[in-house]
Design a protein around this motif. Structure first.
Motif, short mmCIF file in Angstrom:
data_model
loop_
_atom_site.label_atom_id
_atom_site.label_comp_id
_atom_site.label_asym_id
_atom_site.label_seq_id
_atom_site.Cartn_x
_atom_site.Cartn_y
_atom_site.Cartn_z
N VAL A 199 0.83 -1.20 0.00
CA VAL A 199 0.00 0.00 0.00
C VAL A 199 0.87 1.25 0.00
O VAL A 199 0.62 2.19 -0.77
N LEU A 200 1.88 1.30 0.83
CA LEU A 200 2.73 2.48 0.89
C LEU A 200 3.53 2.68 -0.39
O LEU A 200 3.71 3.81 -0.84
N GLU A 201 4.00 1.60 -1.00
CA GLU A 201 4.71 1.70 -2.28
C GLU A 201 3.78 2.28 -3.34
O GLU A 201 4.14 3.20 -4.08
N TRP A 202 2.56 1.75 -3.41
CA TRP A 202 1.58 2.21 -4.39
C TRP A 202 1.23 3.68 -4.14
O TRP A 202 1.19 4.49 -5.07
N ALA A 203 0.97 4.03 -2.88
CA ALA A 203 0.56 5.40 -2.55
C ALA A 203 1.65 6.41 -2.88
O ALA A 203 1.35 7.52 -3.34
N ALA A 204 2.90 6.05 -2.65
CA ALA A 204 4.01 6.97 -2.96
C ALA A 204 4.05 7.27 -4.46
O ALA A 204 4.37 8.39 -4.86
N MET A 205 3.70 6.30 -5.28
CA MET A 205 3.71 6.49 -6.74
C MET A 205 2.51 7.29 -7.23
O MET A 205 2.55 7.87 -8.31
N HIS A 206 1.43 7.32 -6.45
CA HIS A 206 0.17 7.91 -6.92
C HIS A 206 -0.36 9.02 -6.01
O HIS A 206 -1.56 9.29 -6.00
N ASP A 220 -8.37 12.68 -6.37
CA ASP A 220 -9.55 11.89 -6.05
C ASP A 220 -10.17 12.36 -4.73
O ASP A 220 -11.39 12.38 -4.58
N TRP A 221 -9.33 12.72 -3.75
CA TRP A 221 -9.86 13.25 -2.49
C TRP A 221 -10.69 14.51 -2.76
O TRP A 221 -11.78 14.67 -2.23
N ASP A 222 -10.16 15.40 -3.60
CA ASP A 222 -10.87 16.64 -3.93
C ASP A 222 -12.20 16.34 -4.61
O ASP A 222 -13.21 16.99 -4.33
N LEU A 223 -12.21 15.35 -5.50
CA LEU A 223 -13.46 14.97 -6.16
C LEU A 223 -14.46 14.43 -5.15
O LEU A 223 -15.64 14.81 -5.16
N CYS A 224 -14.01 13.54 -4.27
CA CYS A 224 -14.91 12.97 -3.26
C CYS A 224 -15.43 14.05 -2.32
O CYS A 224 -16.60 14.02 -1.93
N ALA A 225 -14.58 15.01 -1.97
CA ALA A 225 -15.01 16.11 -1.10
C ALA A 225 -16.12 16.92 -1.76
O ALA A 225 -16.99 17.46 -1.07
N ALA A 226 -16.10 16.99 -3.08
CA ALA A 226 -17.13 17.70 -3.83
C ALA A 226 -18.29 16.78 -4.22
O ALA A 226 -19.15 17.15 -5.02
N ARG A 227 -18.29 15.56 -3.64
CA ARG A 227 -19.32 14.55 -3.90
C ARG A 227 -19.38 14.15 -5.38
O ARG A 227 -20.45 13.92 -5.93
N LYS A 228 -18.21 14.10 -6.00
CA LYS A 228 -18.08 13.64 -7.38
C LYS A 228 -17.34 12.31 -7.37
O LYS A 228 -16.54 12.04 -6.47
N SER A 229 -17.55 11.52 -8.38
CA SER A 229 -16.91 10.20 -8.46
C SER A 229 -15.41 10.33 -8.70
O SER A 229 -14.99 11.06 -9.61
N PRO A 230 -14.62 9.63 -7.92
CA PRO A 230 -13.17 9.66 -8.14
C PRO A 230 -12.80 8.84 -9.36
O PRO A 230 -13.58 8.02 -9.84
N HIS A 231 -11.60 9.06 -9.85
CA HIS A 231 -11.10 8.33 -11.01
C HIS A 231 -10.36 7.09 -10.54
O HIS A 231 -9.68 7.13 -9.50
N PRO A 232 -10.43 6.01 -11.30
CA PRO A 232 -9.64 4.83 -10.94
C PRO A 232 -8.14 5.15 -11.03
O PRO A 232 -7.73 5.98 -11.84
N ILE A 233 -7.37 4.49 -10.20
CA ILE A 233 -5.91 4.65 -10.21
C ILE A 233 -5.31 3.28 -10.49
O ILE A 233 -5.75 2.27 -9.95
N GLU A 234 -4.28 3.28 -11.35
CA GLU A 234 -3.63 2.03 -11.73
C GLU A 234 -3.19 1.23 -10.51
O GLU A 234 -2.66 1.82 -9.55
N PRO A 235 -3.37 -0.08 -10.55
CA PRO A 235 -2.92 -0.90 -9.42
C PRO A 235 -1.42 -1.07 -9.41
O PRO A 235 -0.72 -0.72 -10.37
N LEU A 236 -0.92 -1.62 -8.33
CA LEU A 236 0.50 -1.95 -8.21
C LEU A 236 0.74 -3.20 -9.05
O LEU A 236 -0.02 -4.16 -8.99
N ASP A 237 1.79 -3.19 -9.85
CA ASP A 237 2.11 -4.37 -10.69
C ASP A 237 2.99 -5.33 -9.96
O ASP A 237 3.78 -5.04 -9.17
#
Length: 86
Positions: free
Chosen positions: A55-62, A69-86
């Motif tokens: 999780v920390l490796e993925w989060a550092a990259m994204h 996505d946090w800003d979108l959720c705060a505005a009650r809008k759908s967040p965008h998908p983020i690529e998974p860790l390979d």
């Protein structure tokens, strides 16, 4: 609660209009952790060590995408998908 990414059995989610500080949730089995997007520090909860490392490796990259996505959720809008860790 939208799932924005999933890898190695770990779900990454955000709630709409959740409380500050900006954070995301990582869920692995019956465990869950809240992680501050700005610092990548644990706010609450825990995960098994290996899952937490992924999780920390993925989060550092994204981190910028997570903040958007946090800003979108705060505005009650759908967040965008983020690529998974390979």
């Amino acid at each position: 609660m939208p799932t924005i990414s999933s890898f190695y059995g770990i779900l990454i989610r955000m709630y709409f209009a959740d409380h500050a500080p900006p954070h995301f949730r990582a869920i692995y089995g019956e465990t869950e952790v809240l992680i501050d997007i700005r610092t990548l520090e644990i706010i609450e909860g825990e995960l098994p060590r290996r899952a937490m490392a992924f999780v920390l490796e993925w989060a550092a990259m994204h981190r910028a995408e997570l903040q958007k996505d946090w800003d979108l959720c705060a505005a009650r809008k759908s967040p965008h998908p983020i690529e998974p860790l390979d």
